[in-house]
Design a protein around this motif. Structure first.
Motif, PDB file in Angstrom:
ATOM      1  N   UNK A  11     -41.806 -40.898   2.919  1.00 36.43           N
ATOM      2  CA  UNK A  11     -42.814 -39.720   3.640  1.00 36.43           C
ATOM      3  C   UNK A  11     -42.152 -38.455   3.590  1.00 36.43           C
ATOM      4  N   UNK A  12     -40.737 -38.219   3.692  1.00 35.76           N
ATOM      5  CA  UNK A  12     -40.233 -37.004   3.225  1.00 35.76           C
ATOM      6  C   UNK A  12     -40.445 -36.587   1.886  1.00 35.76           C
ATOM      7  N   UNK A  13     -40.233 -37.341   0.976  1.00 37.44           N
ATOM      8  CA  UNK A  13     -40.586 -37.143  -0.600  1.00 37.44           C
ATOM      9  C   UNK A  13     -42.075 -36.692  -0.776  1.00 37.44           C
ATOM     10  N   UNK A  14     -43.118 -37.461  -0.047  1.00 37.79           N
ATOM     11  CA  UNK A  14     -44.454 -36.952  -0.160  1.00 37.79           C
ATOM     12  C   UNK A  14     -44.715 -35.383   0.461  1.00 37.79           C
ATOM     13  N   UNK A  15     -44.061 -35.130   1.455  1.00 40.09           N
ATOM     14  CA  UNK A  15     -44.107 -33.825   1.982  1.00 40.09           C
ATOM     15  C   UNK A  15     -43.566 -32.933   1.234  1.00 40.09           C
ATOM     16  N   UNK A  70     -36.833 -32.071  18.262  1.00 42.01           N
ATOM     17  CA  UNK A  70     -36.793 -33.317  17.285  1.00 42.01           C
ATOM     18  C   UNK A  70     -37.323 -33.033  15.757  1.00 42.01           C
ATOM     19  N   UNK A  71     -37.155 -33.879  15.070  1.00 46.36           N
ATOM     20  CA  UNK A  71     -37.394 -33.581  13.620  1.00 46.36           C
ATOM     21  C   UNK A  71     -39.052 -33.861  13.449  1.00 46.36           C
ATOM     22  N   UNK A 117     -34.758 -32.434   4.815  1.00 43.44           N
ATOM     23  CA  UNK A 117     -33.531 -32.616   4.169  1.00 43.44           C
ATOM     24  C   UNK A 117     -32.709 -33.307   5.273  1.00 43.44           C
ATOM     25  N   UNK A 118     -32.557 -32.967   6.363  1.00 45.67           N
ATOM     26  CA  UNK A 118     -31.723 -33.645   7.375  1.00 45.67           C
ATOM     27  C   UNK A 118     -32.200 -35.016   7.594  1.00 45.67           C
ATOM     28  N   UNK A 119     -33.636 -35.300   7.842  1.00 40.00           N
ATOM     29  CA  UNK A 119     -34.284 -36.386   8.002  1.00 40.00           C
ATOM     30  C   UNK A 119     -33.520 -37.522   7.017  1.00 40.00           C
ATOM     31  N   UNK A 120     -33.848 -37.109   5.448  1.00 39.33           N
ATOM     32  CA  UNK A 120     -33.351 -37.845   4.687  1.00 39.33           C
ATOM     33  C   UNK A 120     -31.963 -38.345   4.487  1.00 39.33           C
ATOM     34  N   UNK A 121     -31.024 -37.482   4.814  1.00 46.63           N
ATOM     35  CA  UNK A 121     -29.691 -37.686   4.915  1.00 46.63           C
ATOM     36  C   UNK A 121     -29.478 -38.559   6.216  1.00 46.63           C
ATOM     37  N   UNK A 122     -29.871 -38.703   6.866  1.00 46.99           N
ATOM     38  CA  UNK A 122     -29.962 -39.390   8.307  1.00 46.99           C
ATOM     39  C   UNK A 122     -30.291 -40.758   8.353  1.00 46.99           C
ATOM     40  N   UNK A 123     -31.688 -40.862   7.311  1.00 46.28           N
ATOM     41  CA  UNK A 123     -32.051 -42.417   7.397  1.00 46.28           C
ATOM     42  C   UNK A 123     -31.520 -43.004   5.878  1.00 46.28           C
ATOM     43  N   UNK A 124     -30.866 -42.249   5.084  1.00 44.13           N
ATOM     44  CA  UNK A 124     -30.317 -43.002   3.914  1.00 44.13           C
ATOM     45  C   UNK A 124     -29.077 -43.759   4.272  1.00 44.13           C
ATOM     46  N   UNK A 125     -28.907 -44.662   3.449  1.00 46.55           N
ATOM     47  CA  UNK A 125     -27.561 -45.433   3.513  1.00 46.55           C
ATOM     48  C   UNK A 125     -26.124 -44.545   3.054  1.00 46.55           C
ATOM     49  N   UNK A 126     -25.198 -44.943   3.672  1.00 40.07           N
ATOM     50  CA  UNK A 126     -23.963 -44.201   3.456  1.00 40.07           C
ATOM     51  C   UNK A 126     -23.704 -44.028   1.858  1.00 40.07           C
ATOM     52  N   UNK A 127     -23.896 -45.148   1.256  1.00 37.83           N
ATOM     53  CA  UNK A 127     -23.564 -45.498  -0.186  1.00 37.83           C
ATOM     54  C   UNK A 127     -24.461 -44.765  -1.155  1.00 37.83           C
ATOM     55  N   UNK A 128     -25.686 -44.588  -0.746  1.00 36.56           N
ATOM     56  CA  UNK A 128     -26.721 -43.875  -1.530  1.00 36.56           C
ATOM     57  C   UNK A 128     -27.325 -42.485  -1.057  1.00 36.56           C
ATOM     58  N   UNK A 129     -26.623 -41.851   0.043  1.00 37.04           N
ATOM     59  CA  UNK A 129     -26.946 -40.930   0.434  1.00 37.04           C
ATOM     60  C   UNK A 129     -27.158 -39.671  -0.501  1.00 37.04           C
TER      61      UNK A 129
END
Length: 430
Positions: A11-15, A70-71, A117-129
């Motif tokens: 969704x963030x990518x779409x936006x 909130x985001x 940007x913050x939302x993607x960082x928070x919902x991505x896994x540590x290994x692939x952030x």
């Protein structure tokens, strides 16, 4: 990453694709707008910079609201603002009104981008952030490329207004989709603890296939003790983070100034020099396609290498591409190829800043820190198209302008190099 996490990032990518489209359409519509409204190059510089100015103000003053409210709610509010700005742009009768409504559209875009940007960082896994953020950053040139692809057939047939009608429809679709699917930030719920936070956290954990919590975890001691709590703004602007914040501001600001100069002026410059509007559109599409590739290359390399190392190397290479473009400007086939490379490197570097910035700040100040980096960077970038408009109106050869812009990219590379010596956030290290 669970299906829920992938959906949130998608969704963030779409936006951000929408953001790239909404900003990009002005670069492709500019030649016809200039002709129909009788705008001089210096005034056209203000038209091209208007949305960038709005984006800067939105990033600085609206994005920090995400750390408080909130985001998700801020993103939805910014989408409403984008739809309104696009509708009003269609009705603009003069260059002055056009500038005003582009500022309004930019406010929405700026308030949303750093938040995403913050939302993607928070919902991505540590290994692939870092990789996920780099892929997310590809959305902007994808959107601008789509704008160019649509502009080719649409503007000659229906005029520049048609581009903004299309943008309004896409923004409205994005608003409805986000209302239905965009989640709230888990870090925000755990940190700020709004009403019904535990239930909302457990709903998200369930969608991520994680065990629910019986109670919210203990707060960080610095958040419970007001004497030790610096607050989000003080965290960003006090040591040891201050030096890294300044490096991000300088590096990102000079990079996006060079980026937006090229992306906003290349179609118009090549159209004016060659007399062929299609060549300008082709060059603009090529640079944006290069940007898409640059983000994916950065994402792939980030799997094995440090994002901070990749960032400063990419910036120095980008400086070389601007210098080379200025030297071979008159050789059109070669210029198109170098313009593609220019897009690869500059947009790859933007992806690098998006990936590195979340590692500098804690969760409670992340939206503020990233928002200020993007906002202050955009304030610098606003000046670039305006100055270039005056320079070209004064008779300077376009190729010399490209050569001059290699200098700020070198300085940006030095700023990025200094990030290697900075501390890493333990929870968000790349």
């Amino acid at each position: 990453m669970s299906k829920f996490q992938i959906t949130a990032v998608s969704i963030a990518l779409m936006l951000v694709i929408l953001d790239g489209f909404e900003v990009g359409i002005m670069a492709f519509a500019a030649p016809q707008i200039q002709e129909q409204m009788g705008i001089s190059p210096d005034v056209l510089g203000y038209v091209l910079s208007a949305s960038l100015f709005g984006m800067a103000i939105g990033s600085i003053f609206l994005t920090p609201l995400a750390d408080r409210f909130g985001r998700r709610p801020l993103t939805l509010a910014m989408l409403v603002l984008i739809v309104a700005g696009m509708v009003l742009t269609i009705t603009a009768p003069t260059a002055g009104m056009l500038i005003l409504w582009r500022v309004v559209t930019g406010l929405g875009i700026g308030g949303m981008m750093a938040n995403l940007n913050a939302l993607v960082a928070e919902y991505s896994s540590d290994a692939r952030r870092t990789t996920a953020i780099a892929i997310y950053a590809a959305g902007y040139p994808i959107g601008a490329t789509i704008a160019g692809a649509i502009a080719g057939p649409l503007i000659p047939a229906f005029g520049w207004h048609a581009m903004f009608i299309a943008g309004t429809i896409l923004a409205a679709i994005a608003l409805l989709t986000s209302w239905a699917l965009l989640p709230e930030s888990l870090d925000y719920l755990l940190g700020r603890r709004p009403a019904n936070a535990l239930n909302r956290v457990n709903q998200i954990l369930g969608k991520m296939h994680l065990a629910p919590l019986s109670e919210l975890p203990d707060r960080d001691p610095t958040e419970e003790n007001p004497a030790e709590n610096k607050g989000t703004i003080r965290e960003v602007l006090t040591p040891p983070t201050l030096r890294l914040t300044i490096a991000l501001w300088v590096g990102y600001g000079l990079l996006v100034a060079s980026y937006y100069f090229a992306n906003t002026w290349i179609p118009t410059i090549l159209t004016n020099v060659s007399g062929d509007p299609q060549l300008g559109i082709t060059m603009g599409i090529g640079a944006n396609l290069g940007g898409v590739l640059g983000c994916f290359i950065f994402a792939a390399l980030a799997i094995r290498f440090s994002g901070r190392h990749l960032l400063f190397l990419t910036l120095f290479a980008a400086a070389g591409s601007y210098l080379l473009f200025g030297l071979i400007f008159d050789i059109v086939p070669v210029a198109i190829a170098v313009g593609f490379l220019l897009g690869v490197l500059t947009t790859g570097a933007i992806a690098g800043f998006y990936a590195v910035a979340p590692t500098v700040y804690s969760a409670r100040s992340r939206a503020t820190g990233i928002g200020w980096m993007i906002g202050l960077g955009r304030l610098v970038s606003v000046v670039a198209p305006i100055i270039v408009g005056y320079i070209l109106a004064g008779g300077m050869a376009p190729e010399r302008v490209f050569i001059a812009f290699a200098v700020p990219l070198v300085i940006a590379g030095v700023a990025a190099l200094s990030l290697l010596m900075g501390r890493r956030n333990a929870a968000m290290a790349d």
